[in-house]
Scaffold this motif. Structure first.
Motif, PDB file in Angstrom:
ATOM      1  N   GLY A  32      44.107  33.940  28.304  1.00 21.28           N
ATOM      2  CA  GLY A  32      44.331  33.668  26.898  1.00 21.28           C
ATOM      3  C   GLY A  32      45.388  32.623  26.601  1.00 21.28           C
TER       4      GLY A  32
ATOM      5  N   ASP B 118      47.899  34.825  33.900  1.00 13.26           N
ATOM      6  CA  ASP B 118      46.810  34.085  33.249  1.00 13.26           C
ATOM      7  C   ASP B 118      46.123  34.976  32.225  1.00 13.26           C
TER       8      ASP B 118
ATOM      9  N   SER C  54      37.607  28.673  43.630  1.00 12.68           N
ATOM     10  CA  SER C  54      36.968  29.986  43.791  1.00 12.68           C
ATOM     11  C   SER C  54      36.147  30.095  45.078  1.00 12.68           C
TER      12      SER C  54
ATOM     13  N   GLY D 168      34.076  30.609  39.250  1.00  9.45           N
ATOM     14  CA  GLY D 168      32.899  30.463  40.096  1.00  9.45           C
ATOM     15  C   GLY D 168      31.819  29.638  39.415  1.00  9.45           C
TER      16      GLY D 168
ATOM     17  N   TYR E 118      37.443  36.117  47.527  1.00 12.12           N
ATOM     18  CA  TYR E 118      36.732  37.382  47.348  1.00 12.12           C
ATOM     19  C   TYR E 118      36.396  37.841  48.746  1.00 12.12           C
TER      20      TYR E 118
ATOM     21  N   PRO F 108      40.815  29.759  39.144  1.00 10.20           N
ATOM     22  CA  PRO F 108      39.542  29.703  39.866  1.00 10.20           C
ATOM     23  C   PRO F 108      38.390  30.213  39.001  1.00 10.20           C
TER      24      PRO F 108
ATOM     25  N   GLN G 200      41.053  30.826  46.264  1.00 13.77           N
ATOM     26  CA  GLN G 200      40.891  32.208  45.802  1.00 13.77           C
ATOM     27  C   GLN G 200      39.889  32.906  46.698  1.00 13.77           C
TER      28      GLN G 200
ATOM     29  N   LYS H 251      45.811  38.434  43.157  1.00 11.57           N
ATOM     30  CA  LYS H 251      45.345  38.011  41.825  1.00 11.57           C
ATOM     31  C   LYS H 251      44.737  39.201  41.092  1.00 11.57           C
TER      32      LYS H 251
ATOM     33  N   GLY I 213      41.930  29.111  32.378  1.00  7.59           N
ATOM     34  CA  GLY I 213      40.555  29.157  32.862  1.00  7.59           C
ATOM     35  C   GLY I 213      39.556  28.487  31.951  1.00  7.59           C
ATOM     36  N   ARG I 214      38.985  29.261  31.035  1.00  5.40           N
ATOM     37  CA  ARG I 214      37.838  28.801  30.238  1.00  5.40           C
ATOM     38  C   ARG I 214      37.975  27.402  29.632  1.00  5.40           C
TER      39      ARG I 214
ATOM     40  N   ARG J 114      46.355  29.188  25.719  1.00  5.71           N
ATOM     41  CA  ARG J 114      45.585  28.074  25.167  1.00  5.71           C
ATOM     42  C   ARG J 114      46.454  26.950  24.641  1.00  5.71           C
TER      43      ARG J 114
ATOM     44  N   THR K 279      41.698  38.133  45.183  1.00  3.00           N
ATOM     45  CA  THR K 279      41.410  38.779  43.901  1.00  3.00           C
ATOM     46  C   THR K 279      41.267  40.282  44.111  1.00  3.00           C
TER      47      THR K 279
ATOM     48  N   HIS L 174      41.654  39.130  34.604  1.00  3.46           N
ATOM     49  CA  HIS L 174      40.440  38.372  34.916  1.00  3.46           C
ATOM     50  C   HIS L 174      39.832  37.781  33.632  1.00  3.46           C
TER      51      HIS L 174
HETATM   52  C1  FNR Z   1      36.571  33.501  36.205  1.00  2.00           C
HETATM   53  N1  FNR Z   1      37.579  34.141  36.931  1.00  2.00           N
HETATM   54  C2  FNR Z   1      37.477  34.216  38.308  1.00  2.00           C
HETATM   55  N2  FNR Z   1      38.475  34.785  39.044  1.00  2.00           N
HETATM   56  C3  FNR Z   1      38.389  34.830  40.393  1.00  2.00           C
HETATM   57  O1  FNR Z   1      39.300  35.325  41.041  1.00  2.00           O
HETATM   58  N3  FNR Z   1      37.299  34.314  41.039  1.00  2.00           N
HETATM   59  C4  FNR Z   1      36.264  33.739  40.377  1.00  2.00           C
HETATM   60  O2  FNR Z   1      35.309  33.263  40.986  1.00  2.00           O
HETATM   61  C5  FNR Z   1      36.330  33.709  38.958  1.00  2.00           C
HETATM   62  N4  FNR Z   1      35.306  33.179  38.232  1.00  2.00           N
HETATM   63  C6  FNR Z   1      35.420  33.030  36.879  1.00  2.00           C
HETATM   64  C7  FNR Z   1      34.408  32.383  36.172  1.00  2.00           C
HETATM   65  C8  FNR Z   1      34.539  32.179  34.811  1.00  2.00           C
HETATM   66  C9  FNR Z   1      33.471  31.438  34.070  1.00  2.00           C
HETATM   67  C10 FNR Z   1      35.704  32.634  34.129  1.00  2.00           C
HETATM   68  C11 FNR Z   1      35.882  32.396  32.654  1.00  2.00           C
HETATM   69  C12 FNR Z   1      36.688  33.296  34.822  1.00  2.00           C
HETATM   70  C13 FNR Z   1      38.833  34.566  36.262  1.00  2.00           C
HETATM   71  C14 FNR Z   1      39.812  33.385  36.157  1.00  2.00           C
HETATM   72  O3  FNR Z   1      40.290  33.022  37.417  1.00  2.00           O
HETATM   73  C15 FNR Z   1      41.035  33.718  35.274  1.00  2.00           C
HETATM   74  O4  FNR Z   1      41.618  34.916  35.694  1.00  2.00           O
HETATM   75  C16 FNR Z   1      40.702  33.803  33.775  1.00  2.00           C
HETATM   76  O5  FNR Z   1      39.656  32.922  33.441  1.00  2.00           O
HETATM   77  C17 FNR Z   1      41.918  33.443  32.936  1.00  2.00           C
HETATM   78  O6  FNR Z   1      41.670  33.671  31.594  1.00  2.00           O
HETATM   79  P1  FNR Z   1      41.270  32.507  30.535  1.00  2.00           P
HETATM   80  O7  FNR Z   1      42.246  31.366  30.686  1.00  2.00           O
HETATM   81  O8  FNR Z   1      39.862  32.122  30.821  1.00  2.00           O
HETATM   82  O9  FNR Z   1      41.434  33.218  29.233  1.00  2.00           O
END
Ligand code: FNR
Length: 371
Positions: free
Chosen positions: A296, A294, A109, A82, A143, A80, A141, A236, A317-318, A298, A169, A260
């Motif tokens: 890193g 989750d 999200s 945002g 909040y 997820p 997910q 989470k 994620g990213r 890749r 989360t 996160h």
């Molecule tokens: C997130 N993450 C996140 N987690 C969550 O529970 N709610 C959210 O709204 C968000 N928003 C969010 C935005 C952005 C831009 C990023 C990069 C991350 C955390 C996400 O769910 C996840 O835990 C990590 O992104 C995983 O790591 P990698 O794969 O980005 O390294």
């Protein structure tokens, strides 16, 4: 760069860097403090090597599994994130269209740009009920809000819209120190002549996101959340063996080991080190609920390492935000395809043909397990 030249998930980051507006880049790439948690996530997976077995017939490899009772064609899902509207004009709608071809799952999200109902409907409308593979599925997910009623409202809406599980989360009682983001916001405030606002923003005061957090959430609250939801519940952001055990005691169906994406606590443990901690101190957890990780990940081979150590599936994620931003739905599809192909190749090269054959003996984590 042309999409066809994207060969690994890092290529999406490079492409997005060239095309993403600066505020979006700073939001997506941001990390806590000096970035050690985020870098630690990326580095962690490279500390493990495989122990491949040879001379096994690997001509047919299947990546099918199930996530919280739902069949999935792949053991990874989109994490997820945002505000995807900053990455693409059609935001989450463009993202979920990218799931249709592969049947991958995504967790959506609470702070999505588009309403959760529209996201679910968009996916449903795209899915053609063909014979064969598992269908893509969405999870939600959560909040929590400081007040109970708006939180219950999210839960009811997610249930009505057909989301399959609820991921609460728990690592964000307040927003971590997002360094790049703060620098960027302060510069923007200075550009319009507001020194006081710039100073506040860089200290984390008055950020639009700081008001969204609920610092009062406790273990006891999971009771009413679980009751209102009535389906599979995942926590989470579990980061210790102690909390993994508490999650079992609370009757959760899953835990996601996560820091996160290195965006919250400075020097947080990587999901890999928490995974190993649980293996060492309370391995029974793996029999009582599904463990996800989750941060890193890749490469499809990294996904396989996590599965060998007991993860049921992993989140990415990213790379998906970058792929969406640079190439839209086609980028999301390709990012899934790249990870899936890397996973299939790694499975074949370690000598397994299905995910029920994953085993700790297939990786060399002895350095970690002897800690
Ligand atoms: C997130 N993450 C996140 N987690 C969550 O529970 N709610 C959210 O709204 C968000 N928003 C969010 C935005 C952005 C831009 C990023 C990069 C991350 C955390 C996400 O769910 C996840 O835990 C990590 O992104 C995983 O790591 P990698 O794969 O980005 O390294």
């Amino acid at each position: 760069p042309h999409l066809a030249t994207c060969v690994d998930t890092h290529d999406f980051e490079r492409a997005a860097r060239l095309t993403m507006p600066a505020p979006t880049w700073s939001y997506v790439s941001s990390f806590a403090n000096g970035g050690h948690s985020m870098q630690g996530n990326l580095d962690s997976w490279n500390t493990i090597t495989f122990r491949p077995r040879v001379l096994r017939d690997i001509t047919k490899v299947s990546t099918e599994t199930s996530i919280l009772g739902q069949a999935s064609s792949l053991p990874f899902y989109i994490s997820p994130m945002g505000l995807l509207g900053r990455s693409h004009e059609h935001a989450e709608l463009a993202l979920v269209r990218g799931l249709v071809r592969s049947g991958a799952h995504a967790v959506i999200s609470t702070v999505s740009t588009r309403p959760m109902e529209d996201i679910a409907t968009t996916l449903r409308d795209c899915v053609v009920q063909e014979a064969g593979g598992p269908l893509p599925q969405l999870h939600f997910q959560l909040y929590t809000r400081p007040e109970q009623e708006p939180t219950l409202n999210y839960i009811r809406r997610a249930k009505a819209a057909g989301y399959k599980s609820l991921w609460v989360t728990v690592d964000t009682p307040l927003l971590g120190k997002r360094t790049i983001d703060r620098r960027h916001m302060a510069q923007a405030a200075l550009a319009i002549g507001s020194e006081q606002q710039a100073s506040n923003l860089s200290l984390g005061i008055q950020s639009f996101t700081t008001q969204a957090q609920n610092g009062a959430l406790k273990w006891e609250d999971l009771k009413w959340i679980k009751e209102a939801w009535g389906g599979p519940l995942v926590l989470k952001g579990i980061q210790t063996a102690e909390d993994a055990k508490l999650a079992v005691d609370c009757g959760c169906e899953g835990i996601l080991l996560s820091n996160h994406g290195g965006r919250q606590l400075h020097s947080a443990p990587s999901a890999l080190s928490t995974l190993v901690e649980i293996r060492l101190h309370c391995p029974e957890v793996f029999d009582k609920l599904q463990v996800f990780v989750d941060g890193g990940l890749r490469d499809g081979a990294d996904v396989l390492k996590a599965l060998c150590l007991g993860a049921k599936a992993v989140g990415v994620g990213r790379p998906f935000s970058y792929a969406l931003s640079a190439y839209g739905t086609a980028g999301v599809e390709r990012c899934v395809d790249i990870l899936a192909e890397e996973l299939r190749t790694a499975m074949a090269l370690v000598g397994i043909t299905s995910l029920d054959q994953v085993h700790p003996d297939l990786v060399n984590a002895s350095r970690l397990l002897n800690e």
